[in-house]
Enzyme design. Structure first.
Site, PDB file in Angstrom:
ATOM      1  N   ARG A  92       0.841  -1.213   0.000  1.00 30.22           N
ATOM      2  CA  ARG A  92       0.000   0.000   0.000  1.00 30.22           C
ATOM      3  C   ARG A  92       0.870   1.254   0.000  1.00 30.22           C
ATOM      4  N   PHE A 131       8.748  10.926  -2.709  1.00 27.88           N
ATOM      5  CA  PHE A 131       8.361  12.219  -2.144  1.00 27.88           C
ATOM      6  C   PHE A 131       9.295  12.506  -0.977  1.00 27.88           C
ATOM      7  N   THR A 166      10.261   6.510   1.050  1.00 28.68           N
ATOM      8  CA  THR A 166       9.678   5.319   0.419  1.00 28.68           C
ATOM      9  C   THR A 166       9.877   5.393  -1.094  1.00 28.68           C
ATOM     10  N   LEU A 241       0.089  15.442   1.693  1.00 22.60           N
ATOM     11  CA  LEU A 241      -0.028  14.494   2.818  1.00 22.60           C
ATOM     12  C   LEU A 241      -1.490  14.183   3.112  1.00 22.60           C
ATOM     13  N   ARG A 245      -2.666  10.405   3.635  1.00 14.71           N
ATOM     14  CA  ARG A 245      -3.238  10.079   4.949  1.00 14.71           C
ATOM     15  C   ARG A 245      -4.640   9.507   4.780  1.00 14.71           C
ATOM     16  N   ILE A 339      -4.113 -14.081  20.581  1.00 13.74           N
ATOM     17  CA  ILE A 339      -5.002 -15.232  20.334  1.00 13.74           C
ATOM     18  C   ILE A 339      -4.227 -16.363  19.663  1.00 13.74           C
ATOM     19  N   GLU A 365       3.505   9.707   7.758  1.00 20.26           N
ATOM     20  CA  GLU A 365       2.327  10.525   7.387  1.00 20.26           C
ATOM     21  C   GLU A 365       1.779  11.275   8.597  1.00 20.26           C
ATOM     22  N   PHE A 385       2.231  22.596  19.151  1.00 17.85           N
ATOM     23  CA  PHE A 385       3.329  21.896  18.472  1.00 17.85           C
ATOM     24  C   PHE A 385       4.688  22.356  18.997  1.00 17.85           C
TER      25      PHE A 385
HETATM   26  P1  TGC Z   1       1.457  25.517  10.189  1.00 15.93           P
HETATM   27  O1  TGC Z   1       1.975  26.880  10.495  1.00 15.93           O
HETATM   28  O2  TGC Z   1       0.344  24.957  11.025  1.00 15.93           O
HETATM   29  O3  TGC Z   1       1.031  25.403   8.673  1.00 15.93           O
HETATM   30  C1  TGC Z   1       1.852  25.883   7.633  1.00 15.93           C
HETATM   31  C2  TGC Z   1       0.959  26.092   6.430  1.00 15.93           C
HETATM   32  O4  TGC Z   1       0.421  24.830   6.024  1.00 15.93           O
HETATM   33  C3  TGC Z   1      -1.016  24.841   6.142  1.00 15.93           C
HETATM   34  N1  TGC Z   1      -1.403  23.510   6.627  1.00 15.93           N
HETATM   35  C4  TGC Z   1      -2.013  22.618   5.834  1.00 15.93           C
HETATM   36  N2  TGC Z   1      -2.436  22.720   4.568  1.00 15.93           N
HETATM   37  C5  TGC Z   1      -3.032  21.642   4.034  1.00 15.93           C
HETATM   38  N3  TGC Z   1      -3.181  20.493   4.731  1.00 15.93           N
HETATM   39  C6  TGC Z   1      -2.756  20.348   5.995  1.00 15.93           C
HETATM   40  N4  TGC Z   1      -2.913  19.198   6.629  1.00 15.93           N
HETATM   41  C7  TGC Z   1      -2.141  21.448   6.618  1.00 15.93           C
HETATM   42  N5  TGC Z   1      -1.600  21.687   7.846  1.00 15.93           N
HETATM   43  C8  TGC Z   1      -1.160  22.953   7.825  1.00 15.93           C
HETATM   44  C9  TGC Z   1      -1.319  25.968   7.105  1.00 15.93           C
HETATM   45  O5  TGC Z   1      -2.613  26.464   6.906  1.00 15.93           O
HETATM   46  C10 TGC Z   1      -0.257  26.954   6.729  1.00 15.93           C
HETATM   47  O6  TGC Z   1      -0.632  27.573   5.519  1.00 15.93           O
HETATM   48  P2  TGC Z   1      -0.244  29.107   5.202  1.00 15.93           P
HETATM   49  O7  TGC Z   1      -0.855  29.374   3.877  1.00 15.93           O
HETATM   50  O8  TGC Z   1      -0.832  29.893   6.347  1.00 15.93           O
HETATM   51  O9  TGC Z   1       1.261  29.151   5.186  1.00 15.93           O
HETATM   52  O10 TGC Z   1       2.699  24.536  10.189  1.00 15.93           O
HETATM   53  P3  TGC Z   1       3.573  23.985  11.361  1.00 15.93           P
HETATM   54  O11 TGC Z   1       5.001  24.187  10.951  1.00 15.93           O
HETATM   55  O12 TGC Z   1       3.115  24.546  12.690  1.00 15.93           O
HETATM   56  O13 TGC Z   1       3.307  22.402  11.295  1.00 15.93           O
HETATM   57  C11 TGC Z   1       2.080  21.836  11.442  1.00 15.93           C
HETATM   58  C12 TGC Z   1       2.216  20.300  11.504  1.00 15.93           C
HETATM   59  C13 TGC Z   1       3.063  19.860  12.702  1.00 15.93           C
HETATM   60  C14 TGC Z   1       0.799  19.767  11.690  1.00 15.93           C
HETATM   61  C15 TGC Z   1       2.834  19.785  10.207  1.00 15.93           C
HETATM   62  O14 TGC Z   1       4.142  20.179  10.091  1.00 15.93           O
HETATM   63  C16 TGC Z   1       2.758  18.280  10.070  1.00 15.93           C
HETATM   64  O15 TGC Z   1       1.768  17.740   9.584  1.00 15.93           O
HETATM   65  N6  TGC Z   1       3.839  17.525  10.459  1.00 15.93           N
HETATM   66  C17 TGC Z   1       3.920  16.091  10.201  1.00 15.93           C
HETATM   67  C18 TGC Z   1       4.845  15.853   9.015  1.00 15.93           C
HETATM   68  C19 TGC Z   1       4.457  14.640   8.227  1.00 15.93           C
HETATM   69  O16 TGC Z   1       3.352  14.153   8.272  1.00 15.93           O
HETATM   70  N7  TGC Z   1       5.389  14.148   7.428  1.00 15.93           N
HETATM   71  C20 TGC Z   1       5.093  13.054   6.533  1.00 15.93           C
HETATM   72  C21 TGC Z   1       6.185  12.912   5.507  1.00 15.93           C
HETATM   73  S1  TGC Z   1       5.717  11.957   4.093  1.00 15.93           S
HETATM   74  C22 TGC Z   1       5.569  10.406   4.679  1.00 15.93           C
HETATM   75  O17 TGC Z   1       5.621  10.115   5.827  1.00 15.93           O
HETATM   76  C23 TGC Z   1       5.299   9.378   3.649  1.00 15.93           C
HETATM   77  S2  TGC Z   1       5.147   7.771   4.264  1.00 15.93           S
HETATM   78  C24 TGC Z   1       4.278   7.210   2.960  1.00 15.93           C
HETATM   79  C25 TGC Z   1       4.106   5.772   2.872  1.00 15.93           C
HETATM   80  O18 TGC Z   1       5.121   5.019   2.739  1.00 15.93           O
HETATM   81  O19 TGC Z   1       2.919   5.363   2.791  1.00 15.93           O
HETATM   82  P1  FAD Z   2      10.315  12.911  15.242  1.00 12.08           P
HETATM   83  O1  FAD Z   2       9.640  14.041  14.572  1.00 12.08           O
HETATM   84  O2  FAD Z   2      11.717  13.096  15.702  1.00 12.08           O
HETATM   85  O3  FAD Z   2       9.423  12.445  16.471  1.00 12.08           O
HETATM   86  C1  FAD Z   2       9.911  11.575  17.506  1.00 12.08           C
HETATM   87  C2  FAD Z   2       8.805  11.469  18.551  1.00 12.08           C
HETATM   88  O4  FAD Z   2       8.535  12.763  19.064  1.00 12.08           O
HETATM   89  C3  FAD Z   2       7.472  10.962  17.984  1.00 12.08           C
HETATM   90  O5  FAD Z   2       6.803  10.170  18.928  1.00 12.08           O
HETATM   91  C4  FAD Z   2       6.704  12.241  17.749  1.00 12.08           C
HETATM   92  O6  FAD Z   2       5.300  12.065  17.749  1.00 12.08           O
HETATM   93  C5  FAD Z   2       7.150  13.049  18.943  1.00 12.08           C
HETATM   94  N1  FAD Z   2       6.947  14.469  18.742  1.00 12.08           N
HETATM   95  C6  FAD Z   2       7.405  15.247  17.728  1.00 12.08           C
HETATM   96  N2  FAD Z   2       6.978  16.502  17.870  1.00 12.08           N
HETATM   97  C7  FAD Z   2       6.237  16.519  18.999  1.00 12.08           C
HETATM   98  C8  FAD Z   2       5.521  17.538  19.697  1.00 12.08           C
HETATM   99  N3  FAD Z   2       5.447  18.786  19.217  1.00 12.08           N
HETATM  100  N4  FAD Z   2       4.888  17.208  20.846  1.00 12.08           N
HETATM  101  C9  FAD Z   2       4.941  15.936  21.313  1.00 12.08           C
HETATM  102  N5  FAD Z   2       5.582  14.946  20.710  1.00 12.08           N
HETATM  103  C10 FAD Z   2       6.229  15.235  19.569  1.00 12.08           C
HETATM  104  N6  FAD Z   2       8.980  10.788   4.900  1.00 12.08           N
HETATM  105  C11 FAD Z   2       8.925  11.348   3.663  1.00 12.08           C
HETATM  106  O7  FAD Z   2       9.095  12.553   3.506  1.00 12.08           O
HETATM  107  N7  FAD Z   2       8.666  10.567   2.568  1.00 12.08           N
HETATM  108  C12 FAD Z   2       8.485   9.226   2.658  1.00 12.08           C
HETATM  109  O8  FAD Z   2       8.255   8.571   1.643  1.00 12.08           O
HETATM  110  C13 FAD Z   2       8.571   8.623   3.946  1.00 12.08           C
HETATM  111  N8  FAD Z   2       8.437   7.267   4.070  1.00 12.08           N
HETATM  112  C14 FAD Z   2       8.628   6.682   5.297  1.00 12.08           C
HETATM  113  C15 FAD Z   2       8.660   5.292   5.397  1.00 12.08           C
HETATM  114  C16 FAD Z   2       8.890   4.690   6.625  1.00 12.08           C
HETATM  115  C17 FAD Z   2       8.972   3.193   6.736  1.00 12.08           C
HETATM  116  C18 FAD Z   2       9.050   5.488   7.789  1.00 12.08           C
HETATM  117  C19 FAD Z   2       9.246   4.855   9.138  1.00 12.08           C
HETATM  118  C20 FAD Z   2       9.027   6.866   7.693  1.00 12.08           C
HETATM  119  C21 FAD Z   2       8.840   7.486   6.450  1.00 12.08           C
HETATM  120  N9  FAD Z   2       8.896   8.876   6.309  1.00 12.08           N
HETATM  121  C22 FAD Z   2       8.812   9.454   5.069  1.00 12.08           C
HETATM  122  C23 FAD Z   2       9.228   9.707   7.447  1.00 12.08           C
HETATM  123  C24 FAD Z   2       8.076   9.962   8.405  1.00 12.08           C
HETATM  124  O9  FAD Z   2       7.146  10.834   7.860  1.00 12.08           O
HETATM  125  C25 FAD Z   2       8.670  10.509   9.709  1.00 12.08           C
HETATM  126  O10 FAD Z   2       9.354   9.433  10.326  1.00 12.08           O
HETATM  127  C26 FAD Z   2       7.625  11.080  10.636  1.00 12.08           C
HETATM  128  O11 FAD Z   2       7.076  12.261  10.101  1.00 12.08           O
HETATM  129  C27 FAD Z   2       8.187  11.359  12.039  1.00 12.08           C
HETATM  130  O12 FAD Z   2       9.395  12.023  11.975  1.00 12.08           O
HETATM  131  P2  FAD Z   2      10.671  11.494  12.823  1.00 12.08           P
HETATM  132  O13 FAD Z   2      10.840  10.047  12.528  1.00 12.08           O
HETATM  133  O14 FAD Z   2      11.790  12.402  12.517  1.00 12.08           O
HETATM  134  O15 FAD Z   2      10.239  11.607  14.325  1.00 12.08           O
END
Ligand code: TGC
Ligand code: FAD
Length: 386
Positions: A92, A131, A166, A241, A245, A339, A365, A385
Site C-alpha cells: 500500500r 516524495f 519510500t 499528505l 493520509r 489469540i 504521514e 506543536f
Molecule cells: P502551520 O503553520 O500549522 O502550517 C503551515 C501552512 O500549512 C497549512 N497547513 C495545511 N495545509 C493543508 N493540509 C494540511 N494538513 C495542513 N496543515 C497545515 C497551514 O494552513 C499553513 O498555511 P499558510 O498558507 O498559512 O502558510 O505549520 P507547522 O510548521 O506549525 O506544522 C504543522 C504540523 C506539525 C501539523 C505539520 O508540520 C505536520 O503535519 N507535520 C507532520 C509531518 C508529516 O506528516 N510528514 C510526513 C512525511 S511523508 C511520509 O511520511 C510518507 S510515508 C508514505 C508511505 O510510505 O505510505
Molecule cells: P520525530 O519528529 O523526531 O518524532 C519523535 C517522537 O517525538 C514521535 O513520537 C513524535 O510524535 C514526537 N513528537 C514530535 N513533535 C512533537 C511535539 N510537538 N509534541 C509531542 N511529541 C512530539 N517521509 C517522507 O518525507 N517521505 C516518505 O516517503 C517517507 N516514508 C517513510 C517510510 C517509513 C517506513 C518510515 C518509518 C518513515 C517514512 N517517512 C517518510 C518519514 C516519516 O514521515 C517521519 O518518520 C515522521 O514524520 C516522524 O518524523 P521522525 O521520525 O523524525 O520523528
C-alpha cells in the site's frame, strides 16, 4: 458472521466500488499473497514489476483526473488501499507514495509539460516516483528543513539530505521539497542527475516489503523547468499528505481485517483445555471488541470518503481518521497476536507482520502525537506543536 457484516458496510458502497475492491483483492490473493513472507523475510520487493502490475490494475493515481489516471472516487481509492494493506502495508505504501504523494504533487502543482512528461508513465507504472519531505533532523517539523535550493544564473542548485523516503532508490523522479528565498518549493529531480544519490536503509524490522531510502543532494543543478510552479510554502507538501493520509484511513483497516479473520479462524481450530479457543468467553470478548473497532473504523473511512468526494473534507477530519484507524488497527493486530499464542510470533501467519508494519504506519504521514495535536488545536484554538 464475517466481521464486516456486523455494520453492513457493504450496503454503503456502489456496485462499481465493490467491483474495484474485488479486482484488487483478486490480484492480492493470486499474485501478491504467495510472495509476501519471502519479500518480508528477505527485505526486498520486485518494485518495478509490482509498479507495472499496479499500473495495469489501474490503481496508481486512480483518484486523479486526466493524464492517464482513472478519475475514480475517493471511496474506490480507499478500498484499493484497504485490499493492498490487507496484503501488506509495504505494498500500500508503494501505491500511496506513487499516486497520492509523487503523482498528486505533479498533478496539483506541476506545469502542463511536467504533467505530460510524468503522469501518464507513472499511472502506467512504467516510471516510479518518491516524495522527499522528511530530513534526518526534521520529521514531524518539516518547516525546519535544511535542504536548500539557491538560484545560480537561470538554474537552481539543491543541497541537503532527505531521510526515510519510500520508493527512493527505485524512483525515476523524486519530488524534493527545499527552502528557497521565497519559501518552501517543490522540485522534480530525475534519477541520475549529477550529485543526486539514493541509498537504501537496511536493518528495518517494520515495513520490510517496502523500499526506504536516504536521498542526498550534493550541489544538484536543475533548470527552472524542474520547479513545481503551483506550490509555495509548507501548505504545498502538506496538501499532498492529506491525500496519502486519507488512503491510510482505509488501508489500516485492511491490515486489521486480515488479522481479525486470521484470529477468528485460528480460534475456531485451536483446542485448549479440551475445547475450541473460540468457545471461551475471554476470547469472544476480545473478538467482539475488535469487530466493534473494525466496524467503526470502516464506517469512519467510508464517511470521510463521501466527504472527500463531496469536496468538503477538512485536514482535521483526515487527521481524526488517520489517528483513530491506525491506532485501532495496531491494537487489533496486537490482540490477534495474543489469540495465536506462540504461533502468533511466526511469519506462518500474517498477524505479526501486520503488527510490526503498523508501527511504521503509526509514525509516518504524521505521528499519532502530531495528529492528536492537530485535533487539540482544532478543539481548543491553541497550537501546542512548539
Ligand atoms: P502551520 O503553520 O500549522 O502550517 C503551515 C501552512 O500549512 C497549512 N497547513 C495545511 N495545509 C493543508 N493540509 C494540511 N494538513 C495542513 N496543515 C497545515 C497551514 O494552513 C499553513 O498555511 P499558510 O498558507 O498559512 O502558510 O505549520 P507547522 O510548521 O506549525 O506544522 C504543522 C504540523 C506539525 C501539523 C505539520 O508540520 C505536520 O503535519 N507535520 C507532520 C509531518 C508529516 O506528516 N510528514 C510526513 C512525511 S511523508 C511520509 O511520511 C510518507 S510515508 C508514505 C508511505 O510510505 O505510505
Ligand atoms: P520525530 O519528529 O523526531 O518524532 C519523535 C517522537 O517525538 C514521535 O513520537 C513524535 O510524535 C514526537 N513528537 C514530535 N513533535 C512533537 C511535539 N510537538 N509534541 C509531542 N511529541 C512530539 N517521509 C517522507 O518525507 N517521505 C516518505 O516517503 C517517507 N516514508 C517513510 C517510510 C517509513 C517506513 C518510515 C518509518 C518513515 C517514512 N517517512 C517518510 C518519514 C516519516 O514521515 C517521519 O518518520 C515522521 O514524520 C516522524 O518524523 P521522525 O521520525 O523524525 O520523528
Amino acid at each position: 458472521m464475517h466481521p464486516t457484516t456486523l455494520f453492513a458496510v457493504d450496503g454503503l458502497l456502489t456496485e462499481e466500488e465493490r467491483e474495484i475492491r474485488s479486482a484488487v483483492r483478486r490480484v492480492c490473493d493470486r499474485e501478491l499473497r504467495p510472495n509476501l513472507t519471502t519479500w518480508f523475510e528477505e527485505g526486498q520487493i520486485p518494485a518495478r514489476e509490482l509498479a507495472r502490475r499496479f499500473g495495469e490494475l489501474g490503481v496508481l493515481g486512480m483518484h486523479l483526473e486526466g493524464y492517464g489516471c482513472a478519475g475514480l472516487g475517493a471511496v474506490s481509492y480507499g478500498l484499493a488501499c484497504l485490499e493492498l494493506e490487507a496484503a501488506d502495508s509495504g505494498l500500500r505504501s508503494l501505491v500511496s507514495v506513487q499516486g497520492s504523494l509523487a503523482m498528486y504533487a505533479i498533478w496539483r502543482y506541476g506545469s502542463e509539460e511536467q504533467k505530460n512528461e510524468w503522469l501518464p508513465a507513472m499511472a502506467a507504472g512504467e516510471r516510479i516516483g518518491c516524495f522527499g519531505l522528511t530530513e534526518p533532523d526534521f520529521g514531524s517539523d518539516p518547516a525546519g528543513m535544511r535542504t536548500s535550493a539557491k538560484r545560480e544564473g537561470g538554474d537552481w542548485v539543491l543541497n541537503g539530505t532527505k531521510m526515510w523516503i519510500t520508493n527512493g532508490s527505485v524512483s525515476d523522479v523524486a519530488v524534493v521539497w527545499a527552502q528557497t528565498e521565497e519559501g518552501i518549493r517543490g522540485f522534480l529531480v530525475p534519477a541520475g542527475t549529477p550529485g543526486f544519490t539514493a541509498t537504501d536503509l537496511k536493518h528495518k524490522v517494520s515495513l520490510r516489503a517496502s523500499v526506504t531510502s536516504e536521498l542526498v543532494l550534493d550541489s544538484v543543478r536543475l533548470s527552472q523547468e524542474a520547479v513545481l510552479p503551483g506550490a509555495l510554502g509548507l501548505s504545498g507538501p502538506l496538501r499532498c499528505l492529506n491525500e496519502a493520509r486519507f488512503g491510510i484511513v482505509f488501508g489500516a483497516m485492511g491490515a486489521a481485517l486480515d488479522c481479525l479473520e486470521t484470529a477468528i479462524a485460528y480460534a475456531g481450530e485451536r483446542e485448549v483445555f479440551g475445547r475450541p479457543l473460540a468457545s471461551f468467553q475471554l476470547t469472544q470478548d476480545k473478538l467482539a471488541d475488535m469487530a466493534l473497532e473494525l466496524g467503526k473504523g470502516l464506517l469512519l473511512a467510508v464517511h470521510l470518503g463521501r466527504l472527500k468526494e463531496a469536496g468538503t473534507i477538512t485536514p482535521e477530519q483526515v487527521s481524526a481518521g488517520k489517528l483513530n484507524n491506525v491506532r485501532e488497527a495496531l491494537e487489533i493486530a496486537r490482540t490477534c497476536r495474543t489469540i495465536l499464542g506462540a504461533s502468533g510470533i511466526t511469519l506462518e501467519y500474517p498477524v505479526i507482520r501486520h503488527a510490526v508494519n503498523l508501527e511504521s504506519v503509526l509514525t509516518y504521514e504524521g505521528t499519532s502525537e502530531i495528529h492528536a495535536l492537530v485535533l487539540g488545536k482544532a478543539l481548543t484554538g491553541h497550537a501546542a506543536f512548539t
